[in-house]
Design a protein around this motif. Structure first.
Motif, short mmCIF file in Angstrom:
data_model
loop_
_atom_site.label_atom_id
_atom_site.label_comp_id
_atom_site.label_asym_id
_atom_site.label_seq_id
_atom_site.Cartn_x
_atom_site.Cartn_y
_atom_site.Cartn_z
N ARG A 79 0.82 -1.20 0.00
CA ARG A 79 0.00 0.00 0.00
C ARG A 79 0.86 1.26 0.00
NH1 ARG A 79 -4.55 -1.85 4.50
NH2 ARG A 79 -5.70 -3.27 3.11
N GLN A 88 3.91 1.52 -1.32
CA GLN A 88 4.48 1.69 -2.66
C GLN A 88 3.44 2.22 -3.64
OE1 GLN A 88 6.15 -2.08 -3.73
NE2 GLN A 88 7.85 -1.93 -2.25
N ALA A 89 2.22 1.68 -3.56
CA ALA A 89 1.17 2.18 -4.45
C ALA A 89 0.89 3.65 -4.20
CB ALA A 89 -0.09 1.34 -4.26
N GLN A 90 0.84 4.03 -2.94
CA GLN A 90 0.60 5.44 -2.63
C GLN A 90 1.74 6.33 -3.11
OE1 GLN A 90 -2.25 6.43 -1.38
NE2 GLN A 90 -1.66 8.60 -1.38
#
Length: 389
Positions: free
Chosen positions: A267, A269-271
Motif C-alpha cells: 500500500r 508503494q502504491a501510494q
C-alpha cells in the motif's frame, strides 16, 4: 475400744484391731476416721461439739450441714470456672438461652449461665479453604477432571450456628452443584484453555447465591479453578488434539504477521507511485501553462518590435545551444573562412563519461521533453532563415 485409748492393752492389740503375735487382722475403723474428719470440718465452720451434748446429737447435725456447705462451695467454684470464658479479637460467640438465640458476644471476658445457656465460639476473621475434584460432563459431551479450591470466611456467626445444621457440608454440596452447572454449560476447549478464569467467576457468583439463600453466614472470597485435564484413559488423545490446535494457532499467527508486513508495504508503494504521478502531472501542467503564458507575452512583444525580438530570440537560443556542446564554430566574414574549434581534452573526458552512462545519455539525446519551450523552436527556425539569407 481403740487400740490407743486409755485403759486399753496396747501391748496386746495392733492398730487394726488384732493382737500382736498372731491375732486376726481386721479392716480399719472407718467410723472413727469419718468421725474425726467430721469434727475437723465442724471446727472449721463453727459446728464444734458443745459441753453436755451427746456425741450423736446436735454435733452430728452441724457436721452434716458443714459438709453440705463445702460441697456447694466446690460446685460453685466449678460452675464459675466453666461459666467464665474469653473471646479473642478474631472470634465471636453466640449465646443461646433455653435453646433460643440470646446475644452475640464480641472480644473480651464474658460469662454465661450453664446449663440454661449454651455458647458457640468461632473464629470469624480466619480465611478457610477446601479443595474439591471430580469428573464432570461439558456442553459438548466430554468428560474432564476439574480440580478447584474454595476460600471462604464466616461473616455472620448467628446464621452459621442456627440456620444450618452443618454449614460447611452444605457449602461443599453447593460447590459441587455450582461447578457442575457451569462446566455443563461450557465447551471442553474453554475449560481446558483460556476459559478457567471466567468459569471461576461464574462459580463464585452462583455459589454465593446458594449460600445466601440458605442463610449460612458464609462469604466466598475466592474460587480458583486449577488446570483441568481429561481422564487418564484418554489423556494422550487429548494431548494430541491440544497440540494440533496450538500448531494451528501458531500458523495463523505467522500468516497474519506476514500479511501485516506485506500489505502495508504494498500500500505504501502504491501510494508513493500515485503521489509521484500526481506530482509529475502537476509539474507538466504548470510548466505548460507557464510556457503558454510566456509565449503569449512574447507574441505581444514581437508585434511591438519584431526585429529586436527576433534578435533576442536568436541570441538566447545560441547561448543555450553553445552552453551544452564542446564544439565551437567560428564564422568568417560573409560565410567565408569558417573555423571549427574542437577541444579534444573535453571531448575525451565527455566520451569517457558517456561510456559509463550511455543509456542515460542516449535517452537524453533521443527523447524530447514535451514541455520544451516553443520559443526555442521559433529561435531555431529564425536561425535557419537567417543563414539561408
Amino acid at each position: 475400744m481403740a487400740w490407743n485409748e486409755p485403759g486399753g492393752n496396747s501391748n496386746n492389740q495392733d492398730p487394726w484391731g488384732g493382737r500382736k503375735g498372731g491375732g486376726r487382722q481386721g479392716p480399719p475403723d472407718l467410723d472413727e476416721a469419718f468421725r474425726k474428719l467430721q469434727e475437723s470440718l465442724n471446727g472449721l465452720f463453727g459446728g464444734g461439739k458443745k459441753r453436755g451434748d451427746d456425741e450423736s446429737g446436735r454435733s452430728g447435725g452441724g457436721g452434716g450441714f458443714g459438709l453440705l456447705f463445702v460441697g456447694l462451695g466446690l460446685l460453685a467454684v466449678v460452675w464459675l470456672y466453666s461459666a467464665i470464658y474469653v473471646v479473642d479479637e478474631q472470634e465471636q460467640a453466640v449465646v443461646l438461652r433455653f435453646g433460643k438465640y440470646h446475644e452475640t458476644v464480641g472480644p473480651g471476658l464474658n460469662i454465661y449461665f450453664p446449663p440454661i445457656d449454651r455458647k458457640f465460639q468461632e473464629n470469624v476473621t480466619r480465611e478457610r479453604a477446601y479443595t474439591k475434584q471430580g469428573a464432570m460432563l461439558t456442553e459438548d459431551e466430554n468428560i474432564i477432571e476439574v480440580p478447584l479450591t474454595v476460600q471462604y470466611r464466616v461473616t455472620n456467626l448467628q446464621d452459621f450456628v442456627l440456620n444450618v445444621d452443618q454449614p460447611e457440608v452444605s457449602l461443599q454440596h453447593a460447590t459441587d452443584s455450582a461447578v457442575r452447572h457451569v462446566v455443563g454449560s461450557t465447551e471442553m476447549d474453554q475449560v481446558l484453555t483460556e476459559g478457567r478464569e471466567l468459569m471461576a467467576s461464574e462459580v463464585r457468583e452462583r455459589l454465593q447465591r446458594f449460600l445466601d439463600n440458605y442463610r449460612t453466614g458464609i462469604t466466598i472470597t475466592q474460587v480458583n479453578i486449577q488446570s483441568a485435564a481429561a481422564p487418564r484413559e484418554v489423556q494422550e488423545a487429548f494431548d494430541d488434539v491440544i497440540r494440533a490446535r496450538e500448531d494451528e494457532q501458531r500458523e495463523k499467527n505467522q500468516a497474519e504477521s506476514y500479511a501485516n508486513g506485506v500489505i502495508p508495504e504494498a500500500r505504501g508503494q502504491a501510494q508513493r507511485l500515485l503521489e509521484e504521478a500526481n506530482g509529475y502531472r502537476d509539474e507538466v501542467i504548470a510548466r505548460a501553462q507557464g510556457e503558454a503564458d510566456r509565449f503569449t507575452k512574447l507574441v505581444a512583444e514581437y508585434r511591438k518590435a519584431p526585429e529586436i525580438t527576433r534578435e533576442r530570440l536568436y541570441i538566447d537560443t545560441m547561448q543555450e545551444v553553445m552552453s551544452n556542446t564542446s564544439k565551437v564554430l567560428v564564422t568568417g566574414d560573409k560565410g567565408q573562412n569558417n573555423l571549427l574549434y574542437l577541444p579534444l581534452d573535453k571531448m575525451i573526458d565527455s566520451r569517457g563519461g558517456a561510456s559509463s552512462s550511455s543509456s542515460a545519455n542516449s535517452s537524453n539525446t533521443t527523447t524530447r521533453d514535451p514541455a520544451v519551450p516553443l520559443s526555442s523552436d521559433l529561435s531555431q527556425r529564425n536561425l535557419r532563415t537567417r543563414e539561408g539569407r
